[in-house]
Design a protein around this motif. Structure first.
Motif, PDB file in Angstrom:
ATOM      1  N   HIS A 124       0.836  -1.193   0.000  1.00 43.27           N
ATOM      2  CA  HIS A 124       0.000   0.000   0.000  1.00 43.27           C
ATOM      3  C   HIS A 124       0.875   1.250   0.000  1.00 43.27           C
ATOM      4  O   HIS A 124       1.856   1.339   0.748  1.00 43.27           O
ATOM      5  CB  HIS A 124      -0.909   0.017   1.224  1.00 43.27           C
ATOM      6  N   ARG A 125       0.494   2.239  -0.786  1.00 43.15           N
ATOM      7  CA  ARG A 125       1.274   3.486  -0.847  1.00 43.15           C
ATOM      8  C   ARG A 125       1.389   4.155   0.516  1.00 43.15           C
ATOM      9  O   ARG A 125       2.457   4.649   0.886  1.00 43.15           O
ATOM     10  CB  ARG A 125       0.625   4.470  -1.821  1.00 43.15           C
ATOM     11  N   ILE A 126       0.293   4.191   1.248  1.00 40.63           N
ATOM     12  CA  ILE A 126       0.301   4.900   2.522  1.00 40.63           C
ATOM     13  C   ILE A 126       1.320   4.317   3.482  1.00 40.63           C
ATOM     14  O   ILE A 126       1.913   5.025   4.295  1.00 40.63           O
ATOM     15  CB  ILE A 126      -1.117   4.886   3.161  1.00 40.63           C
ATOM     16  N   HIS A 127       1.580   3.022   3.395  1.00 42.81           N
ATOM     17  CA  HIS A 127       2.538   2.377   4.291  1.00 42.81           C
ATOM     18  C   HIS A 127       3.980   2.701   3.923  1.00 42.81           C
ATOM     19  O   HIS A 127       4.888   2.489   4.730  1.00 42.81           O
ATOM     20  CB  HIS A 127       2.348   0.858   4.269  1.00 42.81           C
ATOM     21  N   LEU A 128       4.211   3.214   2.713  1.00 42.76           N
ATOM     22  CA  LEU A 128       5.564   3.507   2.250  1.00 42.76           C
ATOM     23  C   LEU A 128       6.007   4.927   2.559  1.00 42.76           C
ATOM     24  O   LEU A 128       7.189   5.240   2.439  1.00 42.76           O
ATOM     25  CB  LEU A 128       5.663   3.280   0.729  1.00 42.76           C
ATOM     26  N   LEU A 129       5.079   5.798   2.955  1.00 39.60           N
ATOM     27  CA  LEU A 129       5.395   7.210   3.141  1.00 39.60           C
ATOM     28  C   LEU A 129       6.397   7.419   4.275  1.00 39.60           C
ATOM     29  O   LEU A 129       6.381   6.694   5.281  1.00 39.60           O
ATOM     30  CB  LEU A 129       4.118   7.998   3.439  1.00 39.60           C
ATOM     31  N   PRO A 130       7.272   8.401   4.137  1.00 40.88           N
ATOM     32  CA  PRO A 130       8.277   8.663   5.179  1.00 40.88           C
ATOM     33  C   PRO A 130       7.631   9.038   6.507  1.00 40.88           C
ATOM     34  O   PRO A 130       6.702   9.847   6.551  1.00 40.88           O
ATOM     35  CB  PRO A 130       9.096   9.828   4.602  1.00 40.88           C
ATOM     36  N   GLY A 131       8.118   8.445   7.564  1.00 37.57           N
ATOM     37  CA  GLY A 131       7.634   8.766   8.899  1.00 37.57           C
ATOM     38  C   GLY A 131       6.388   8.029   9.331  1.00 37.57           C
ATOM     39  O   GLY A 131       6.014   8.063  10.506  1.00 37.57           O
ATOM     40  N   VAL A 132       5.687   7.364   8.401  1.00 39.59           N
ATOM     41  CA  VAL A 132       4.456   6.639   8.746  1.00 39.59           C
ATOM     42  C   VAL A 132       4.843   5.285   9.343  1.00 39.59           C
ATOM     43  O   VAL A 132       5.403   4.435   8.656  1.00 39.59           O
ATOM     44  CB  VAL A 132       3.558   6.448   7.516  1.00 39.59           C
ATOM     45  N   MET A 133       4.542   5.090  10.592  1.00 37.59           N
ATOM     46  CA  MET A 133       4.886   3.859  11.294  1.00 37.59           C
ATOM     47  C   MET A 133       3.663   3.072  11.748  1.00 37.59           C
ATOM     48  O   MET A 133       3.784   1.991  12.316  1.00 37.59           O
ATOM     49  CB  MET A 133       5.766   4.182  12.510  1.00 37.59           C
ATOM     50  N   VAL A 134       2.474   3.645  11.483  1.00 35.12           N
ATOM     51  CA  VAL A 134       1.212   3.028  11.910  1.00 35.12           C
ATOM     52  C   VAL A 134       0.260   2.980  10.732  1.00 35.12           C
ATOM     53  O   VAL A 134       0.210   3.925   9.923  1.00 35.12           O
ATOM     54  CB  VAL A 134       0.577   3.847  13.063  1.00 35.12           C
ATOM     55  N   CYS A 135      -0.480   1.908  10.604  1.00 30.56           N
ATOM     56  CA  CYS A 135      -1.518   1.839   9.570  1.00 30.56           C
ATOM     57  C   CYS A 135      -2.676   2.745   9.990  1.00 30.56           C
ATOM     58  O   CYS A 135      -3.269   2.537  11.059  1.00 30.56           O
ATOM     59  CB  CYS A 135      -2.012   0.406   9.399  1.00 30.56           C
ATOM     60  N   PRO A 136      -3.005   3.755   9.198  1.00 31.18           N
ATOM     61  CA  PRO A 136      -4.092   4.662   9.595  1.00 31.18           C
ATOM     62  C   PRO A 136      -5.460   4.003   9.593  1.00 31.18           C
ATOM     63  O   PRO A 136      -6.390   4.498  10.220  1.00 31.18           O
ATOM     64  CB  PRO A 136      -4.016   5.775   8.537  1.00 31.18           C
ATOM     65  N   GLN A 137      -5.577   2.858   8.914  1.00 33.42           N
ATOM     66  CA  GLN A 137      -6.859   2.159   8.842  1.00 33.42           C
ATOM     67  C   GLN A 137      -7.092   1.289  10.069  1.00 33.42           C
ATOM     68  O   GLN A 137      -8.199   1.229  10.608  1.00 33.42           O
ATOM     69  CB  GLN A 137      -6.894   1.288   7.579  1.00 33.42           C
ATOM     70  N   HIS A 138      -6.037   0.613  10.558  1.00 29.31           N
ATOM     71  CA  HIS A 138      -6.193  -0.370  11.630  1.00 29.31           C
ATOM     72  C   HIS A 138      -5.495   0.014  12.935  1.00 29.31           C
ATOM     73  O   HIS A 138      -5.655  -0.683  13.948  1.00 29.31           O
ATOM     74  CB  HIS A 138      -5.665  -1.734  11.172  1.00 29.31           C
ATOM     75  N   ASN A 139      -4.700   1.082  12.926  1.00 30.56           N
ATOM     76  CA  ASN A 139      -3.979   1.534  14.122  1.00 30.56           C
ATOM     77  C   ASN A 139      -3.086   0.440  14.713  1.00 30.56           C
ATOM     78  O   ASN A 139      -3.049   0.229  15.924  1.00 30.56           O
ATOM     79  CB  ASN A 139      -4.953   2.052  15.183  1.00 30.56           C
ATOM     80  N   VAL A 140      -2.381  -0.260  13.850  1.00 29.42           N
ATOM     81  CA  VAL A 140      -1.379  -1.230  14.291  1.00 29.42           C
ATOM     82  C   VAL A 140      -0.030  -0.809  13.708  1.00 29.42           C
ATOM     83  O   VAL A 140       0.038  -0.132  12.675  1.00 29.42           O
ATOM     84  CB  VAL A 140      -1.717  -2.673  13.870  1.00 29.42           C
ATOM     85  N   MET A 141       1.047  -1.226  14.350  1.00 33.60           N
ATOM     86  CA  MET A 141       2.377  -0.850  13.904  1.00 33.60           C
ATOM     87  C   MET A 141       2.701  -1.530  12.574  1.00 33.60           C
ATOM     88  O   MET A 141       2.393  -2.701  12.370  1.00 33.60           O
ATOM     89  CB  MET A 141       3.423  -1.238  14.943  1.00 33.60           C
ATOM     90  N   LEU A 142       3.299  -0.778  11.670  1.00 35.97           N
ATOM     91  CA  LEU A 142       3.734  -1.342  10.405  1.00 35.97           C
ATOM     92  C   LEU A 142       4.987  -2.184  10.620  1.00 35.97           C
ATOM     93  O   LEU A 142       5.782  -1.922  11.521  1.00 35.97           O
ATOM     94  CB  LEU A 142       4.028  -0.237   9.393  1.00 35.97           C
ATOM     95  N   ILE A 143       5.161  -3.179   9.771  1.00 39.11           N
ATOM     96  CA  ILE A 143       6.294  -4.088   9.901  1.00 39.11           C
ATOM     97  C   ILE A 143       7.286  -3.832   8.772  1.00 39.11           C
ATOM     98  O   ILE A 143       6.935  -3.913   7.593  1.00 39.11           O
ATOM     99  CB  ILE A 143       5.828  -5.559   9.867  1.00 39.11           C
ATOM    100  N   THR A 144       8.506  -3.501   9.138  1.00 35.18           N
ATOM    101  CA  THR A 144       9.592  -3.373   8.171  1.00 35.18           C
ATOM    102  C   THR A 144      10.645  -4.448   8.389  1.00 35.18           C
ATOM    103  O   THR A 144      11.370  -4.811   7.463  1.00 35.18           O
ATOM    104  CB  THR A 144      10.265  -1.993   8.279  1.00 35.18           C
ATOM    105  N   HIS A 145      10.722  -4.946   9.631  1.00 35.28           N
ATOM    106  CA  HIS A 145      11.640  -6.022  10.001  1.00 35.28           C
ATOM    107  C   HIS A 145      10.885  -7.059  10.827  1.00 35.28           C
ATOM    108  O   HIS A 145       9.909  -6.727  11.515  1.00 35.28           O
ATOM    109  CB  HIS A 145      12.838  -5.483  10.796  1.00 35.28           C
TER     110      HIS A 145
END
Length: 359
Positions: A124-145
């Motif tokens: 999803h584009r929104i998950h790739l944006l700089p500084g975005v660490m939370v999914c705005p739809q579900h309020n859970v932390m995004l996973i990069t590692h």
């Protein structure tokens, strides 16, 4: 094999990764040659060039690809060198600070939802944006590692990769971690609003004028109550409200911003840290104030073409107005910036309704 149509908010990088699965072409050079007619294309997360070549390979229009599947709407008001002709036809990728501040990230709940709705997950584009660490739809932390072993879930620089459900070591990436930081969620929602609206005519010059008006209004009581010696400096035309705002009062603004968002959150953003102190040059005849290079100082007081990172404007608008959404609403009601804010609100409402159908 035609390029598949994009899913809602799917990154172009993800669309090309799905094309590879359907065609069985995984070699990067072959992929670039078949899709773009050149062998020099490398994976791009932000703004892919050569879109005109992709239009011929699928059913999506150039505008649909650019505005719904790249990060062009997020950056377009703040990067003067982003020209539509380059995005359509340039033979080279836009590898600048844009790519350096982006990374692949996924939301466990979005992956589950994508499987249910489309049969496969995607980036999803929104998950790739700089500084975005939370999914705005579900309020859970995004996973990069991987939370278990720490390995990166994907490498966007070397190949096109699908959204994984397991890390390279075999650990599941579907275990969500709830976010408890309200600032992270607000920032993610504001970034999503900017991505969907594309600022819609509100540029860096408009925002800087807003900052000047709001900050000047806040500083007037402080300025009038300043010690008597300052009034003498005013009378001698050596000091005015503008210089007071940029120097003495600036640090108060900066401290308020840190207090509101927290130092930990600000440090997590891809922004230059705040600085203090003075550097003297040429036998101390000239001095350089380090805080003049703070991102906050630069977007507030420096020429608009000096520093135009959308992420910095999102933070400052959140500080001054509570959120970007509040700013757009107040802009539509009071500031009337070329009618852009009302258009943004309408665009956001449409996008939000579309999103409800998929989530």
């Amino acid at each position: 094999m035609m390029l598949p149509d994009g899913y809602p908010d799917e990154a172009l990088y993800s669309i090309i990764a799905r094309w590879q699965i359907r065609t069985g072409v995984f070699d990067l050079r072959s992929t670039s040659e078949l899709l773009f007619g050149r062998e020099s294309r490398r994976p791009v997360l932000g703004i892919q060039t050569g879109i005109a070549d992709l239009v011929e390979k699928g059913s999506m229009s150039a505008d649909e690809i650019i505005y719904r599947h790249t990060l062009y709407p997020y950056y377009k008001g703040f990067r003067k060198w982003l020209r539509m002709n380059d995005i359509l036809n340039a033979p080279h990728a836009l590898w600048t600070d844009l790519e350096r501040e982006l990374r692949l990230a996924s939301c466990p709940l979005c992956i589950v939802s994508d499987f249910e709705n489309f049969g496969e997950p995607y980036w999803h584009r929104i998950h790739l944006l700089p500084g975005v660490m939370v999914c705005p739809q579900h309020n859970v932390m995004l996973i990069t590692h991987c939370p278990m072993c720490g390995q990166s879930i994907a490498d966007s620089k070397r190949a096109y990769q699908l959204t994984p459900t397991y890390c390279p070591a075999g650990h599941s990436l579907l275990n969500e971690i709830r976010n408890l930081n309200e600032s992270l969620l607000t920032f993610a929602k504001d970034s999503q609003l900017v991505l969907f609206s594309g600022w819609n005519g509100i540029g860096a010059a408009d925002l800087q004028q807003v900052y000047a008006d709001v900050l000047t209004e806040r500083v007037i009581p402080e300025f009038e109550a300043y010690p008597y010696k300052t009034q003498l400096r005013v009378q001698r035309s050596r000091f005015n409200i503008g210089s007071f705002l940029k120097n003495e009062f600036y640090f108060e603004i900066r401290n308020e911003l840190i207090s509101q968002f927290g130092q930990e959150f600000l440090d997590s953003l891809p922004l230059r840290p705040f600085q203090e102190g003075i550097v003297r040059y040429r036998n101390q005849r000239y001095e350089h104030k380090k805080h003049h290079y703070d991102w906050l100082y630069r977007i507030s007081f420096r020429p608009i073409d000096v520093y135009s990172a959308p992420i910095a404007h999102i933070v400052l608008l959140g500080f001054l107005f509570g959120s970007v959404q509040n700013f757009f609403e107040m802009t539509a009601a009071k500031l009337e910036l070329t009618g852009a804010a009302s258009e943004v609100a309408a665009t956001m409402e449409i996008e939000s309704n579309e999103g409800d159908d998929y989530y």
